[in-house]
Design an enzyme around this catalytic site. Sequence first.
Site, PDB file in Angstrom:
ATOM      1  N   HIS A 237     -10.100   0.846   2.458  1.00  0.00           N
ATOM      2  CA  HIS A 237      -9.617   2.203   2.749  1.00  0.00           C
ATOM      3  C   HIS A 237     -10.801   3.131   3.040  1.00  0.00           C
ATOM      4  O   HIS A 237     -10.752   3.934   3.976  1.00  0.00           O
ATOM      5  CB  HIS A 237      -8.819   2.777   1.580  1.00  0.00           C
ATOM      6  CG  HIS A 237      -7.367   2.449   1.607  1.00  0.00           C
ATOM      7  ND1 HIS A 237      -6.543   2.781   2.652  1.00  0.00           N
ATOM      8  CD2 HIS A 237      -6.586   1.821   0.700  1.00  0.00           C
ATOM      9  CE1 HIS A 237      -5.312   2.371   2.391  1.00  0.00           C
ATOM     10  NE2 HIS A 237      -5.311   1.771   1.217  1.00  0.00           N
TER      11      HIS A 237
ATOM     12  N   CYS B 278       0.841  -1.194   0.000  1.00  0.00           N
ATOM     13  CA  CYS B 278       0.000   0.000   0.000  1.00  0.00           C
ATOM     14  C   CYS B 278       0.878   1.246   0.000  1.00  0.00           C
ATOM     15  O   CYS B 278       1.872   1.303   0.724  1.00  0.00           O
ATOM     16  CB  CYS B 278      -0.888  -0.010   1.248  1.00  0.00           C
ATOM     17  SG  CYS B 278      -1.991   1.394   1.389  1.00  0.00           S
TER      18      CYS B 278
ATOM     19  N   HIS C 281      -9.307  -4.026  -1.361  1.00  0.00           N
ATOM     20  CA  HIS C 281      -8.319  -3.204  -0.660  1.00  0.00           C
ATOM     21  C   HIS C 281      -8.788  -1.743  -0.621  1.00  0.00           C
ATOM     22  O   HIS C 281      -8.730  -1.093   0.433  1.00  0.00           O
ATOM     23  CB  HIS C 281      -6.967  -3.341  -1.382  1.00  0.00           C
ATOM     24  CG  HIS C 281      -5.848  -2.565  -0.788  1.00  0.00           C
ATOM     25  ND1 HIS C 281      -4.838  -3.164  -0.071  1.00  0.00           N
ATOM     26  CD2 HIS C 281      -5.554  -1.241  -0.811  1.00  0.00           C
ATOM     27  CE1 HIS C 281      -3.979  -2.232   0.326  1.00  0.00           C
ATOM     28  NE2 HIS C 281      -4.393  -1.063  -0.125  1.00  0.00           N
ATOM     29  N   GLU C 282      -9.252  -1.218  -1.755  1.00  0.00           N
ATOM     30  CA  GLU C 282      -9.686   0.188  -1.815  1.00  0.00           C
ATOM     31  C   GLU C 282     -11.000   0.399  -1.060  1.00  0.00           C
ATOM     32  O   GLU C 282     -11.177   1.437  -0.404  1.00  0.00           O
ATOM     33  CB  GLU C 282      -9.797   0.670  -3.261  1.00  0.00           C
ATOM     34  CG  GLU C 282      -8.505   0.587  -4.051  1.00  0.00           C
ATOM     35  CD  GLU C 282      -7.283   1.178  -3.362  1.00  0.00           C
ATOM     36  OE1 GLU C 282      -7.410   2.160  -2.602  1.00  0.00           O
ATOM     37  OE2 GLU C 282      -6.172   0.661  -3.578  1.00  0.00           O
TER      38      GLU C 282
END
Length: 182
Positions: free
Chosen positions: A154, A107, A150-151
């Site tokens: 976030h 990341c 993953h995003e």
Amino acid sequence: MSFDLSTLPPGRVREVVRAPAHVLATAGPEVDPTDPEVVQLCADLVATMRVSPGCVGLAAPQVGVSAQAFCVDVTGHPKTRAGHGLVVLVNARVVESSRNERAREGCMSVPDLTGDVKRATRVTVRGHLPGTGEETEVVTDAFEARALQHEIDHCAGLLFLDRVAGAHALHARQVYLDAPAP
């Protein structure tokens, strides 16, 4: 389903914030995908991702904005099996997922570490397109599925560090130099 970049204004490159920045640990609110500020944010995310070597995704919290918006483009990455080109979504969520598999992730907001993270190998993600607000769905697998999850994490205030099984699953990021050391 590649996103049409011509629907966004010119993007500005923004600074990527690093852990332990508070914005990275805070769930972002849903936002209006037709709001001009959100549309500009999405353009900025794409511009910042494009100038960042090796970057395949970037979320609003990573540029210091608490909001549910991100972009992903795994085109050309060696781990990509299938991809949709540029994906830009607002208020996205995983609506279906398959079995989990552990794989290494890195990341930009945690530049010195990578980690082994368990994620679904196939997902259906539903979100809204910036500008029009049209709801859309992405069905994908493998590396692109991992990048989307993953995003989305976030946007929910989670880093991959929050998903590793323990210290044994963290690794120093490999640094590859173009020229041999003197």
